[in-house]
Design a protein around this motif. Structure first.
Motif, PDB file in Angstrom:
ATOM      1  N   VAL A  24       0.687  -1.364   0.323  1.00 58.01           N
ATOM      2  CA  VAL A  24       0.149  -0.359   0.263  1.00 58.01           C
ATOM      3  C   VAL A  24       1.103   1.346   0.151  1.00 58.01           C
ATOM      4  CG1 VAL A  24      -1.555   1.021   1.529  1.00 58.01           C
ATOM      5  CG2 VAL A  24      -1.961  -1.714   0.846  1.00 58.01           C
ATOM      6  N   LYS A  26       0.304   4.648  -0.457  1.00 57.00           N
ATOM      7  CA  LYS A  26      -0.739   5.468  -0.359  1.00 57.00           C
ATOM      8  C   LYS A  26      -0.127   6.934  -0.001  1.00 57.00           C
ATOM      9  CE  LYS A  26      -3.175   4.583   3.097  1.00 57.00           C
ATOM     10  NZ  LYS A  26      -3.757   3.808   3.601  1.00 57.00           N
ATOM     11  N   ILE A  68      -7.969   0.383  -3.134  1.00 61.16           N
ATOM     12  CA  ILE A  68      -7.829   0.042  -1.868  1.00 61.16           C
ATOM     13  C   ILE A  68      -8.602   0.709  -1.269  1.00 61.16           C
ATOM     14  CG2 ILE A  68      -6.309  -1.562  -1.666  1.00 61.16           C
ATOM     15  CD1 ILE A  68      -5.127   0.981   0.947  1.00 61.16           C
ATOM     16  N   MET A 154     -12.612  -4.839   6.531  1.00 60.52           N
ATOM     17  CA  MET A 154     -10.947  -3.960   7.628  1.00 60.52           C
ATOM     18  C   MET A 154     -11.915  -4.659   9.483  1.00 60.52           C
ATOM     19  SD  MET A 154      -9.847  -0.359   6.407  1.00 60.52           S
ATOM     20  CE  MET A 154     -11.401   0.898   5.077  1.00 60.52           C
ATOM     21  N   MET A 196      -3.729  -6.068   8.121  1.00 62.11           N
ATOM     22  CA  MET A 196      -3.369  -4.742   7.269  1.00 62.11           C
ATOM     23  C   MET A 196      -1.770  -4.748   8.274  1.00 62.11           C
ATOM     24  SD  MET A 196      -6.780  -2.002   7.161  1.00 62.11           S
ATOM     25  CE  MET A 196      -5.729  -1.038   8.491  1.00 62.11           C
ATOM     26  N   SER A 197      -0.312  -3.699   8.439  1.00 57.42           N
ATOM     27  CA  SER A 197       0.184  -4.009   8.840  1.00 57.42           C
ATOM     28  C   SER A 197       0.344  -4.505  10.334  1.00 57.42           C
ATOM     29  CB  SER A 197       0.817  -2.732   9.366  1.00 57.42           C
ATOM     30  OG  SER A 197       1.307  -2.134   7.498  1.00 57.42           O
ATOM     31  N   ARG A 212      -3.034  -6.368   2.962  1.00 58.39           N
ATOM     32  CA  ARG A 212      -2.935  -5.006   2.359  1.00 58.39           C
ATOM     33  C   ARG A 212      -1.916  -4.030   3.531  1.00 58.39           C
ATOM     34  NH1 ARG A 212      -7.690  -5.333   2.657  1.00 58.39           N
ATOM     35  NH2 ARG A 212      -8.218  -3.998   4.353  1.00 58.39           N
ATOM     36  N   ILE A 213      -0.145  -4.167   3.386  1.00 61.97           N
ATOM     37  CA  ILE A 213       0.580  -3.784   4.312  1.00 61.97           C
ATOM     38  C   ILE A 213       1.318  -2.231   3.606  1.00 61.97           C
ATOM     39  CG2 ILE A 213       2.650  -4.192   4.726  1.00 61.97           C
ATOM     40  CD1 ILE A 213       0.711  -6.075   6.095  1.00 61.97           C
ATOM     41  N   GLY A 214       0.959  -0.722   4.209  1.00 61.00           N
ATOM     42  CA  GLY A 214       1.514   0.030   4.222  1.00 61.00           C
ATOM     43  C   GLY A 214       2.787   0.267   4.962  1.00 61.00           C
ATOM     44  N   SER A 215       2.264   0.799   5.845  1.00 64.94           N
ATOM     45  CA  SER A 215       3.472   1.605   7.344  1.00 64.94           C
ATOM     46  C   SER A 215       4.330   0.562   7.385  1.00 64.94           C
ATOM     47  CB  SER A 215       2.336   2.141   8.245  1.00 64.94           C
ATOM     48  OG  SER A 215       1.826   1.406   9.459  1.00 64.94           O
TER      49      SER A 215
HETATM   50  C1  LIG Z   1      -3.817   2.373   3.946  1.00 72.22           C
HETATM   51  C2  LIG Z   1      -4.897   1.644   4.043  1.00 72.22           C
HETATM   52  C3  LIG Z   1      -4.107   0.154   4.207  1.00 72.22           C
HETATM   53  C4  LIG Z   1      -2.408  -0.105   5.059  1.00 72.22           C
HETATM   54  O1  LIG Z   1      -2.531   0.227   6.799  1.00 72.22           O
HETATM   55  P1  LIG Z   1      -0.960   0.475   7.443  1.00 72.22           P
HETATM   56  O2  LIG Z   1      -1.258   0.375   8.607  1.00 72.22           O
HETATM   57  O3  LIG Z   1      -0.722   1.364   6.594  1.00 72.22           O
HETATM   58  O4  LIG Z   1      -0.714  -1.033   6.638  1.00 72.22           O
HETATM   59  C5  LIG Z   1      -4.703  -1.104   3.760  1.00 72.22           C
HETATM   60  N1  LIG Z   1      -6.042  -1.032   3.978  1.00 72.22           N
HETATM   61  C6  LIG Z   1      -6.364  -0.241   3.590  1.00 72.22           C
HETATM   62  C7  LIG Z   1      -8.342   0.018   3.062  1.00 72.22           C
HETATM   63  C8  LIG Z   1      -5.928   1.288   3.231  1.00 72.22           C
HETATM   64  O5  LIG Z   1      -6.277   2.162   3.615  1.00 72.22           O
END
Ligand SMILES: *Cc1c(COP(=O)(O)O)cnc(C)c1O
Length: 221
Positions: A24, A26, A68, A154, A196-197, A212-215
């Protein structure tokens, strides 16, 4: 400090091949995405249409971009020509618009129905009952250009692991029921997008196929 490549390597090393890592990206720069790309990462997730368009234009064409975030129907047209998957379809109207825009560019766009399983009131998505009613209506079967391939959710934003697990479990149970009732002969209905993270290990235990991994990738701490 670990680099983006270190972070991706660490996450990948603990994932089974059956789980897809959606990076992720963004709010992160083109340079940061390129760094992830250079490790072999090809699936990236974005949640804003304008930002996604700019990045898709600047980066290699073999990236599979996943949308996403919450998507407004009037913005579908901007991403329909290239988007690889739309994760958060939260109304029948949005699915119908994806079908319409998919038709215009001759594509069949993979979509996930977003289930609302978290405790927060503010999150988007179908309730279990609404989603069941929608699938039962069979209106979606007429869509040739928006293809339902799975479920997304989520978890509640909490430290309580039991609550998080219960949320994912609910989504997973719904996925299995939907598979049996509506998609038994549809091999493509197989995507479970949760985790997620902070909660992806639990998500995988509860059947996730797409995390879905961002941070944990892009914020170096
Ligand atoms: C930002 C986001 C993520 C990633 O979240 P992190 O906690 O940074 O891994 C995953 N899914 C969705 C829908 C998001 O908006």
């Amino acid at each position: 400090m670990p680099t983006i490549a270190d972070n991706i390597g660490n996450i990948r090393s603990e994932l089974a091949d059956s789980v897809t890592l959606v990076a992720v990206s963004k709010y992160h720069t083109i340079g940061a995405i390129r760094e992830a790309y250079d490790t072999g990462q090809r699936v990236f997730g974005e949640s804003r249409v304008q930002e996604l368009r700019e990045k898709a234009e600047a980066l290699p064409a073999d990236i599979a971009w996943h949308f996403i975030g919450h998507l407004q129907p009037n913005k579908v047209k901007y991403i329909a020509p290239f988007i690889a998957m739309i994760h958060a379809v939260d109304t029948p109207k949005l699915l119908a618009e994806i079908d319409k825009q998919g038709a215009k560019c001759g594509r069949r766009i993979p979509c996930l129905l977003q289930l609302h399983v978290a405790a927060e009131e503010t999150k988007f998505g179908f309730s279990i009952e609404e989603c069941h009613e929608f699938l039962k209506s069979e209106t979606w079967k007429a869509f040739k250009h928006a293809q339902i391939v799975g479920i997304m959710c989520m978890a509640t934003n909490t430290d309580d692991e039991n609550r998080i697990r219960a949320d994912f479990h609910k989504a997973n149970t719904f996925f299995k029921d939907a598979k049996t009732s509506f998609f038994a002969s549809d091999e493509d209905f197989k995507v479970c997008s949760w985790g997620m993270s902070d909660d992806y290990p639990i998500a995988i235990e509860e059947g996730s196929t797409h995390i879905r991994i961002g941070s944990k990738i892009f914020s170096h701490s």
